[in-house]
Write an enzyme that holds these catalytic residues in place. Structure first.
Site, PDB file in Angstrom:
ATOM      1  N   SER A  51       0.801  -1.221   0.000  1.00 42.56           N
ATOM      2  CA  SER A  51       0.000   0.000   0.000  1.00 42.56           C
ATOM      3  C   SER A  51       0.836   1.274   0.000  1.00 42.56           C
ATOM      4  CB  SER A  51      -0.939   0.007   1.208  1.00 42.56           C
ATOM      5  OG  SER A  51      -0.214  -0.136   2.418  1.00 42.56           O
ATOM      6  N   ASP A 213      -6.378   7.077   8.947  1.00 45.52           N
ATOM      7  CA  ASP A 213      -6.524   5.750   9.543  1.00 45.52           C
ATOM      8  C   ASP A 213      -5.480   5.481  10.625  1.00 45.52           C
ATOM      9  OD1 ASP A 213      -4.217   5.331   8.098  1.00 45.52           O
ATOM     10  OD2 ASP A 213      -4.998   3.694   6.873  1.00 45.52           O
ATOM     11  N   HIS A 216      -1.485   4.287   7.766  1.00 46.54           N
ATOM     12  CA  HIS A 216      -0.759   4.689   6.558  1.00 46.54           C
ATOM     13  C   HIS A 216      -0.288   6.139   6.685  1.00 46.54           C
ATOM     14  CE1 HIS A 216      -3.124   1.213   5.127  1.00 46.54           C
ATOM     15  NE2 HIS A 216      -2.056   1.002   4.387  1.00 46.54           N
TER      16      HIS A 216
END
Length: 297
Positions: A51, A213, A216
């Site tokens: 990611s 979040d 990240h």
């Protein structure tokens, strides 16, 4: 006691997942394209991994680390850069095979890999994870590409993860990062240590460096990742115009252990007295670069 501790870790992991929540989107904004308003044949760069490689949580491609690196490389080389991002959110080292196929199809000249965090969160043994990573680096090198790997970040800096799970993930993250360094150097690539998620800024300024979040990176956090990797990407292509880095030579095992404690350090293979291998393993060089500030403009 062992069963009680294990149960506590599982419970804390579940709580952390609930607190983290969901970022924007599933795989980051589309960022493939040509960057840099310069004449000449574009440098072909491919970004692989998890990611982080796709800039999960961002909505503007310009905020992703891949685009920041591509723009920076273009400015240094004074050539356009053709960027292909083949990473995938949730990918672990075992998932790199398909990404390498796509990178080779793109006739990659320089590959950047961000991987490792999902190997930790899925409790993949470091030896298994680095076998897949080493195979990836060797395939890319055999295809003629330079390879730069951002090693596993220290997940112990993620705030939703409480103790003792934080201590366990910190230890696992750093063990994996050291093993990645050894494997990548042996395969002919170079590594950049992400250490404690690219330095104390993540620990001291979590509201700014992490995204909504709280797992990240934010746009500023991704910029810091790109800022750490760009000099090594340029150096791999013989383009870095900055001052000579501070260089330490020694066994790859010793330097791998040193690198995980020093954010932004680069480790590459080297020769000492004309030899690639010494009494304690392959010779390597640890480079401490001190580039000037980078902005997202």
């Amino acid at each position: 006691m062992g069963a009680i501790t294990y149960g506590l870790l599982i419970a804390e992991a579940a709580v952390a997942r609930r607190i983290v929540g969901q970022p924007h989107g599933l795989n980051g904004p589309k960022s493939d394209g040509v960057y840099g308003d310069y004449p000449g044949e574009p440098i072909r760069m491919v970004v692989l991994g998890d990611s982080t490689s796709v800039g999960l949580g961002m909505t503007d491609p310009d905020d992703t680390p891949a685009v920041v690196i591509a723009r920076g490389l273009s400015a240094v080389a004074e050539r356009p850069v053709r960027l292909d991002v083949v990473g995938l959110s949730g990918a672990a080292s075992a998932d790199l095979d398909v990404q390498v196929d796509r990178a080779i199809e793109a006739r990659v000249e320089v590959a950047v890999i961000f991987v490792g965090a999902n190997d930790v969160t899925t409790a993949t043994l470091p030896a298994r994870a680095v076998r897949h990573l080493q195979k990836t680096v060797r395939r890319l090198r055999d295809a003629g590409a330079e390879v730069v790997v951002g090693t596993c970040p220290d997940l112990g800096t993620v705030r939703p993860i409480a103790q003792p799970l934080r201590w366990v993930t910190r230890r696992w993250s750093r063990q994996l990062a050291a093993a990645q360094t050894v494997a990548v150097v042996e395969a002919g690539g170079r590594t950049v240590a992400f250490a404690d998620l690219l330095g104390p800024e993540f620990a001291t300024n979590p509201a700014e460096m992490f995204g909504p979040d709280r797992f990240h990176p934010s746009a500023r956090g991704y910029l810091q990742a790109a800022y750490a990797v760009l000099p090594s990407v340029c150096a791999a292509l013989g383009l870095w115009p900055g001052p000579e880095p501070v260089r330490v030579e020694g066994s790859q095992y010793l330097l791998a252990a040193m690198a995980v404690e020093e954010p932004g350090t680069e480790v590459i293979a080297t020769h000492v007295a004309g030899r690639a291998v010494g009494p304690h393993g392959r010779w390597a060089a640890l480079l401490r670069r001190r580039p000037g500030p980078m902005t997202s403009g």
